[in-house]
Design a protein around this motif. Structure first.
Motif, mmCIF file in Angstrom:
data_model
loop_
_atom_site.group_PDB
_atom_site.id
_atom_site.type_symbol
_atom_site.label_atom_id
_atom_site.label_comp_id
_atom_site.label_asym_id
_atom_site.label_seq_id
_atom_site.Cartn_x
_atom_site.Cartn_y
_atom_site.Cartn_z
ATOM 1 N N GLU C 510 41.787 34.680 38.878
ATOM 2 C CA GLU C 510 41.631 33.886 37.643
ATOM 3 C C GLU C 510 40.656 34.572 36.697
ATOM 4 O O GLU C 510 40.867 34.621 35.484
ATOM 5 N N LEU C 511 39.558 35.089 37.255
ATOM 6 C CA LEU C 511 38.565 35.758 36.413
ATOM 7 C C LEU C 511 39.187 36.973 35.734
ATOM 8 O O LEU C 511 38.948 37.229 34.556
ATOM 9 N N ALA C 512 39.984 37.704 36.471
ATOM 10 C CA ALA C 512 40.615 38.899 35.910
ATOM 11 C C ALA C 512 41.489 38.537 34.719
ATOM 12 O O ALA C 512 41.528 39.241 33.716
ATOM 13 N N ARG C 513 42.201 37.420 34.846
ATOM 14 C CA ARG C 513 43.036 36.989 33.729
ATOM 15 C C ARG C 513 42.173 36.624 32.533
ATOM 16 O O ARG C 513 42.487 36.965 31.400
ATOM 17 N N ALA C 514 41.062 35.936 32.810
ATOM 18 C CA ALA C 514 40.178 35.541 31.712
ATOM 19 C C ALA C 514 39.616 36.771 31.007
ATOM 20 O O ALA C 514 39.480 36.795 29.788
ATOM 21 N N LEU C 515 39.339 37.827 31.781
ATOM 22 C CA LEU C 515 38.761 39.039 31.205
ATOM 23 C C LEU C 515 39.822 39.972 30.638
ATOM 24 O O LEU C 515 39.491 40.994 30.033
ATOM 25 N N THR C 516 41.067 39.633 30.845
ATOM 26 C CA THR C 516 42.216 40.522 30.554
ATOM 27 C C THR C 516 42.013 41.896 31.171
ATOM 28 O O THR C 516 42.226 42.926 30.547
ATOM 29 N N VAL C 517 41.583 41.886 32.418
ATOM 30 C CA VAL C 517 41.439 43.132 33.168
ATOM 31 C C VAL C 517 42.434 43.086 34.326
ATOM 32 O O VAL C 517 42.488 42.107 35.049
ATOM 33 N N PRO C 518 43.230 44.129 34.487
ATOM 34 C CA PRO C 518 44.198 44.078 35.585
ATOM 35 C C PRO C 518 43.523 44.226 36.946
ATOM 36 O O PRO C 518 42.466 44.841 37.075
ATOM 37 N N ILE C 519 44.167 43.637 37.958
ATOM 38 C CA ILE C 519 43.749 43.864 39.329
ATOM 39 C C ILE C 519 44.849 44.651 40.024
ATOM 40 O O ILE C 519 45.993 44.612 39.588
ATOM 41 N N ASP C 520 44.481 45.375 41.078
ATOM 42 C CA ASP C 520 45.496 46.190 41.748
ATOM 43 C C ASP C 520 46.288 45.352 42.737
ATOM 44 O O ASP C 520 46.091 44.135 42.825
#
Lengths: 291, 218, 848
Positions: C510-520
């Motif tokens: 969820e945090l990654a989406r909020a930051l618009t940073v992809p996760i692997d």
């Protein structure tokens, strides 16, 4: 209820495991479930199907599914765990990889859609999932009270991992046995191989593996063993005397198919359940139930 | 891949279950799980290593592939997801094709499949006959006699085979090679044919007898 | 022959073709490319050089810029990944706009992959140079944007990585917020007993740092809080943090602990003690908590209010407290969210959860820790007795395709450390470690392993297959194949510990989406470049530190914490920051929303960065926030009114390249659109690996496959192309997060339309190629080339002719793009001239 199933007996049902066939049919009939033997079914090939040609493995299974599909069924009940495993795996792999389907259809006269219209189900999991153990419990008229039963799963029923039960520590048979009123016995070897596949060519191996299973169950207090596969039954029942010699102690563990226990608990007459056909006498167990 | 791959390894990688053999990192979970290990020389761990290193002769001539009981314990636990059980089964066919075989289970498997192709279903007396006529293991046969008799008495051995409508379709589909390519085909088939006739005769007698009995008891 | 551009300035283009030693020159006949370039419109000089990127090469260009009054530059050489910055700098050094440069890749995309088709490779080089000339003819002078920077940082996660980052930032007097979802900072390191290989007491070396964080005037500590929303862009983030109610007032609680003493409710302490020890309903997770403020667990609390009584005059407890949302303004963000330990219950063969004495390594850590639930008395769960024999199993859930495919990196050292500690405490204990390999990559780690062996700890090479339990003694039997002894063995132990895998912290997705940073694929934050940019995320201004980016040990986490602070500080101390101008721009006259009845939201929906101000129904046209725009071009392609353009990748520029590449014998060609990132790098990778494929292929690069308007594809076929490929990143790896996904939807529709028009399958493909899939690239190129040659020019022309009526209908739409009409008119005007020249050139080439 009258749910209608296709029945794939497999080659042992008319010979070495006739009692499994008898008891399965009797139980289904008693519960109002229809079993229709697939017309013109062929041997699934056990573990030898691909010894000359790879696709024979699929062909021998898919032909049966094609027949079932053609004869209007959506579920195939396969009581032999090995047949069940073969048919089910073939169905899944051919649905996932259409090239298998194409190749096999070219070789067969019959045509299989590989579209997932036919589900292959072991009767044990049919009872647990579709029929329901609570519903089954309600139909028990002769609970198996006080009988300590070790459930033996063997290999093909639960491996490779499928959706019905744990591959390492399965509980399906134990839960069924409990629903019938008996006391399930836990032991380390309940899902270990009996070696039945090598019963004729390397009898010693089979005896070694089988004796470990029986000894382990005995050690934990089992009075009887129940199972769901004719090959395992052959090993644990017919070879039990050899196993006794291997462990150097008497075992006296009658080995019943789960459908035979079901039949007894549901009030079906023992004559219909083939209980006299075992090597290790079952009369004692029958007496415990019927009185 | 531009480097030359060992031909045996390349061949095995094309078999069902073989595509990931190079990923095996020799953890030993398979050999630890194998209930048939005492009957094997190498065990699945070393067999994987030998395949990775192109050791065709050691792999295909080993009894290991014939002693596998198809319990799927190894395959279920392999952390690399290698389909070991399926691969072992495929290696059997390769071993027969290349003429490496020297194990009774190989004879059993072939007897099983040939019997199945005659009728479309198994027929235990023929299966046993084909098997014992191939291996000539008189000792084992004699050891099985007590059990065999018990099975006969309990009606666990059929006298007549069941058929599907067109068993030859299975042969045409290649489930077994044509009769001329099967070892010892000719004379074994004749013995079997004789046996089936005799059994059929006995079966008829038994049916007649039990029919008379029923008639007597009304 | 020169033409005038928009500003009525005469276009004077210089073309420079590089030999790159013999990399290009041995396949492509460079002098011929130079001669050909001279014939292109607006080219005033064309030269060759052995190494264009070298100082002499660059000097030659600089001299020519002066001598020939060049105002545009085209270099035919290698990949832009290597030298685009080099030649842009050449231009800016000479006072020209760096965006007036284009590069034609005639190495990775020609000489290296068409080594056996020299004439065709040369022709391809010519045409790629011609396309670059065409594109640069329509380039606009772009200036980098400058945005102000808010000199404040946000660190998410208060483990050792986050603490290190925050302390470094504080040393630079950069005001920093440190947010952690637990009631205390400290993370995993606080739970450890000793740290390898120094055997320092973990909390002893960490607590002082935790206290420093608490005391620092530059750090605002927000514990029991979570980041919920992030808006904005580098230098200018607006972050919404939810502060969960502790029911204890932070400014009043002194941490005296009297409340906890009287609290009647005890529950297992899962936060810190792995559930092995108790805590009260009002609690601090650990004694050394920072901040030393209590928290009430409302799920356990029975509201007896004894704590309120005990707190007395301090009145620090407030049962009426509600969650509070705080908005922070920061210039840079560091994600240091750490790791969790994997629960090994699914690995049924080991019996965790079934057998009392099968534990995890973290549980063992707490059991021998002096500050732990048994005050350091190591006992086994079933009977609280000291186990005389202990088995430890490595790689539980790691290196396992069924669960976590990766190696968790620190567990070998972690387990050896635990074994060593126990051996020190209990020299008689028999300890065996079961392993596949032993990994000791750090400094003095191997020596640590040596010491463990010297201490008499047994090592077995053999991954255990199964654990069984004796129902009476509760002892465990471990079944393993001992590789050294070459046989199956059964080992009996009184207790077994499992070294479980490290997994990303809960809530990271969820945090990654909020930051618009992809996760692997495994859930770890994805770094911008695995080799050269391991601290940057792909979102400018968001940095990664510690296990958030992948499991690692303490020194690596500390190093990354400091590194992230450094990366953030360069932005925060700069005052202003430059943003790439390759952004989208909405023509306010063409936007549909100018009509108040229109409620179009296509551009806003297309943008994963929230870079669009979209006000449907207000009569206001949409607007792009340049600083937030990352330049993917997806909104450009999605706009139903063709109202949006992307600078440096305008419709006109793309059409110019298409027209140039398809001018001659289009039916024999495969036209490939690649993105700048994965698939562009994948195509380069094919070159680097020298995977050969046919030379009848041509490339056009855009930033993201999301930029590809269906009109381009249709136009390509209208121009007679043999085949068209649109390739981009794998959907989950898209550099612009959702660009590829959006493209897929669009391209599916075209696929269906083209099939209905009767086009042979395989003439249009949409593919995903990653940066390492050079082999896949060359395979796709080969397959498509074969489809084209299979049909033959006649076959292709016939199909195209059949499709033409429908394709012509689209031409009106194609002209709608900002500069498209002008470009197309120019090309129509040139049609006679160019075609003949190219054709002549090709004929000449073939004769030689």
């Amino acid at each position: 209820m009258a749910k209608s199933y296709a029945y794939y007996p497999g080659c042992t049902m008319s010979s070495t495991a006739k009692e499994y066939d008898m008891s399965t049919r009797a139980v289904f009939a008693h519960l109002g479930l229809e079993l229709h033997e697939i017309q013109d079914w062929n041997c699934c090939g056990a573990t030898h199907s691909a010894i000359y040609k790879e696709d024979a493995r699929f062909l021998l299974s898919l032909r049966n599914l094609a027949l079932a599909e053609d004869q209007g069924f959506d579920t195939v009940i396969a009581p032999c765990s090995a047949c069940y495993k073969n048919l089910r795996r073939a169905a899944k792999l051919s649905e996932a990889d259409k090239s298998i389907c194409t190749r096999v259809n070219e070789e067969m006269t019959e045509h299989y859609s590989c579209a997932g219209h036919v589900t292959v189900l072991h009767p044990l999991y049919m009872f647990i999932q579709d029929f329901g153990l609570d519903a089954l419990k309600k139909r028990v008229v002769r609970p198996l009270t006080g009988i300590k039963i070790a459930s033996y799963y063997g290999c093909m029923l639960t491996r490779p991992l499928d959706e019905f039960d744990s591959a390492e520590r399965p509980t399906g048979l134990d839960r069924l046995v409990k629903a019938l009123g008996a006391e399930p016995v836990e032991y380390d070897y309940k899902a270990k191989c009996c070696g039945g596949a090598l019963a004729l060519s390397h009898t010693g191996s089979t005896v070694r593996m089988t004796s470990k299973i029986l000894a382990s169950a005995k050690e934990r207090g089992a009075e009887s063993v129940t199972l769901a596969c004719p090959m395992c039954h052959m090993a644990l029942d017919m070879y039990q005397s050899k196993a006794e010699r291997a462990v150097g102690q008497p075992l006296n563990l009658p080995v019943l198919f789960f459908t035979q226990w079901m039949g007894l608990a549901l009030g079906i007459e023992p004559e219909q359940l083939g209980l006299k056909r075992h090597m290790v006498p079952t009369a004692g167990m029958v007496a415990r139930v019927i009185g | 891949m531009t480097s030359e791959m060992d031909p045996f390894l390349a061949e095995v990688m094309k078999l069902r279950g073989g595509k990931d053999v190079l990923e095996c990192y020799q953890c030993g979970t398979c050999s630890a799980s194998c209930p048939a290990l005492p009957d094997m020389i190498h065990g699945p761990r070393r067999i994987m290593y030998m395949i990775q290193n192109g050791m065709e002769q050691e792999v295909l001539s080993s009894p290991d592939i014939w002693r596998c009981v198809s319990c799927y314990s190894c395959m279920n636990r392999c952390p690399r997801g290698i389909e070991i059980t399926v691969l072992f089964s495929e290696l059997r066919r390769l071993a027969i094709q290349k003429g490496y075989v020297d194990d009774k289970e190989a004879e059993f498997g072939q007897a099983f499949t040939v019997t199945l192709a005659q009728h479309g279903r198994q027929f235990e007396p023929e299966l046993l006959a084909r098997y014992y006529l191939r291996v000539w293991d008189v000792l084992s046969l004699l050891r099985m006699v007590p059990l065999g008799l018990k099975m006969l008495v309990k009606g666990k051995l059929p006298f007549a085979p069941e058929h599907i409508q067109e068993p030859q379709a299975l042969q045409e589909a290649g489930v077994i090679p044509p009769a001329k390519d099967l070892p010892g085909g000719g004379w074994i088939d004749q013995v079997i044919a004789l046996m089936i006739t005799v059994l059929g005769f006995m079966d008829a007698l038994v049916k007649l007898a039990s029919g008379k009995k029923e008639a007597q008891h009304g | 022959m020169t033409e005038n551009n928009d500003n009525n300035e005469e276009l004077r283009i210089g073309v420079y073709v590089c030999h790159c030693g013999s990399n290009i020159g041995s396949v492509v006949t460079v002098p011929d490319v130079v001669e050909y370039a001279k014939t292109l419109p607006n080219v005033v000089v064309a030269k060759e050089h052995k190494y264009m990127c070298s100082d002499p090469g660059q000097s030659m260009i600089k001299k020519d810029i002066h001598d020939f009054r060049l105002n545009r530059l085209v270099v035919g050489a290698c990949t832009i990944s290597m030298h685009e910055p080099t030649f842009r700098t050449v231009l800016s050094d000479e006072g020209l706009n760096p965006f007036f440069f284009e590069m034609a890749n005639i190495r990775e995309h020609s000489s290296w992959v068409h080594a056996h088709e020299k004439p065709e490779a040369t022709l391809k080089a010519k045409e790629l140079v011609a396309a670059a000339v065409a594109k640069v003819s329509f380039s606009q002078p772009l200036e980098m944007f400058e945005v102000p920077v808010t000199r404040r940082a946000l660190v998410i996660g208060g483990g050792i990585a986050g603490i290190s980052a925050a302390l470094d930032l504080a040393d630079m007097h950069i005001p920093t917020y440190l947010v952690d979802k637990s009631p205390s900072i400290g993370g995993r390191m606080a739970q450890l007993d000793k740290t390898f290989p120094t055997m320092d007491c973990s909390i002893c070396i960490e607590a002082p740092k935790m206290v420093d964080v608490g005391k620092s005037k530059s750090i605002t500590l927000m514990t029991y809080s979570e980041v919920k929303e992030v808006e904005g862009y580098i230098g200018n983030f607006k972050v919404k943090v939810e502060r969960k109610p502790r029911y204890v007032l932070e400014d009043r609680c002194t941490g005296c602990g009297l409340c906890s003493e009287v609290c009647p409710i005890s529950v297992p302490n899962f936060e810190f003690e792995e559930g092995l020890g108790p805590r009260k309903a009002i609690y601090v997770p650990l004694v050394q908590a920072v901040p030393a403020i209590f928290t009430i667990d409302m799920d356990a609390c029975i509201e007896c209010f004894k704590c309120v009584e005990a707190c007395g005059s301090l009145q620090a407890i407030d049962f009426a407290q509600k969650p509070e949302t705080v908005e922070l303004e920061v210039g840079a963000i560091i994600a240091a969210t750490g790791l969790d330990m994997w629960d090994p219950t699914p690995l049924e063969e080991y019996g965790f959860g079934l057998f009392d004495n099968v534990t995890t390594m973290m549980e063992i850590e707490r059991l021998h820790c002096a500050g732990g639930p048994t005050v350091g008395n190591f006992v086994r769960p079933s009977d609280n007795q000291l186990p005389k024999t202990l088995g430890l199993i490595q790689c539980v859930g790691s290196r396992d395709k069924r669960y976590n495919e990766y190696c968790s990196g620190f567990c070998c050292m972690y387990t050896i450390k635990n074994a060593m500690l126990l051996k020190w405490l209990y020299p008689e204990m028999d300890i065996t470690i079961f392993r596949i390999d032993i990994r000791t990559p750090g400094k003095t780690y191997e020596e640590f392993y040596e010491r463990a062996r010297q201490a008499g700890i047994h090592f077995v090479q053999g991954r255990p297959a199964e654990i069984r339990e004796d129902p009476v003694t509760k002892n465990l039997t471990v079944l393993t194949y001992n590789a050294a002894l070459d046989r199956q063995m059964e080992y009996e132990f009184e207790m077994v510990g499992l070294a479980t895998a490290a997994i990303p912290s809960e809530g990271v997705a969820e945090l990654a989406r909020a930051l618009t940073v992809p996760i692997d694929t495994h859930g770890w934050f994805l770094e911008s470049h695995p080799k050269l940019k391991p601290i940057d995320s792909s979102t400018e201004g968001v940095y990664l530190a510690g296990s958030a980016q992948g499991p690692k040990d303490i020194p690596q986490s500390v190093a990354q914490g400091s590194a992230a602070a450094g990366r953030a500080a360069r932005v925060l101390n700069a005052g202003k920051w430059q943003i790439d101008p390759i952004v989208a721009y909405v023509d306010p006259k063409r936007c549909l929303n100018v009509n108040p009845k229109s409620k179009c939201t296509q551009c806003a929906q297309a943008c994963p960065y929230g870079a669009v101000i979209n006000l449907p129904g207000t009569g206001q046209p949409s607007q792009i926030i340049p600083a937030k725009c990352h330049g993917c071009g997806t909104c450009v392609a999605e706009c139903p009114a063709n109202a949006i353009t992307q600078w440096h990748f305008t419709d006109g520029q793309i059409l110019a390249q298409m027209h140039t590449l398809l001018a001659d014998k289009p039916e024999e060609k495969v036209l490939a659109f690649t993105c700048r990132w994965c698939s562009g790098l994948g195509a380069d990778n094919a070159g680097v690996s020298h995977f050969q494929y046919p030379a009848n292929t041509r490339n056009i690069m855009v930033m993201c496959s999301g930029r590809i308007d269906p009109d381009f594809v249709m136009e390509a076929f209208r121009l007679g192309a043999g085949a068209v490929l649109v390739s981009g990143c794998h959907t989950q790896d898209c550099h612009y997060i959702t660009g590829r996904q959006k493209a897929d939807v669009r391209l599916e529709k075209i696929m269906t339309q083209l099939e209905r028009m009767g086009m042979t399958p395989g003439r249009f493909r949409s593919e995903e190629v990653s940066a390492t899939e050079g082999a896949k690239w060359s395979r796709i190129m080969t397959e498509m080339s074969e489809v084209v040659t299979g049909l033959g020019p006649e076959g292709v022309r016939a199909e195209n002719a059949k499709m033409l009526p429908q394709l012509e209908k689209r031409l009106a739409r194609v002209r709608e793009g900002l500069d498209a009409a002008r470009v197309l008119d120019i090309f129509e005007a040139r049609l006679q001239g160019i075609k003949t020249e190219v054709q002549q050139a090709y004929e000449r080439e073939k004769k030689e």
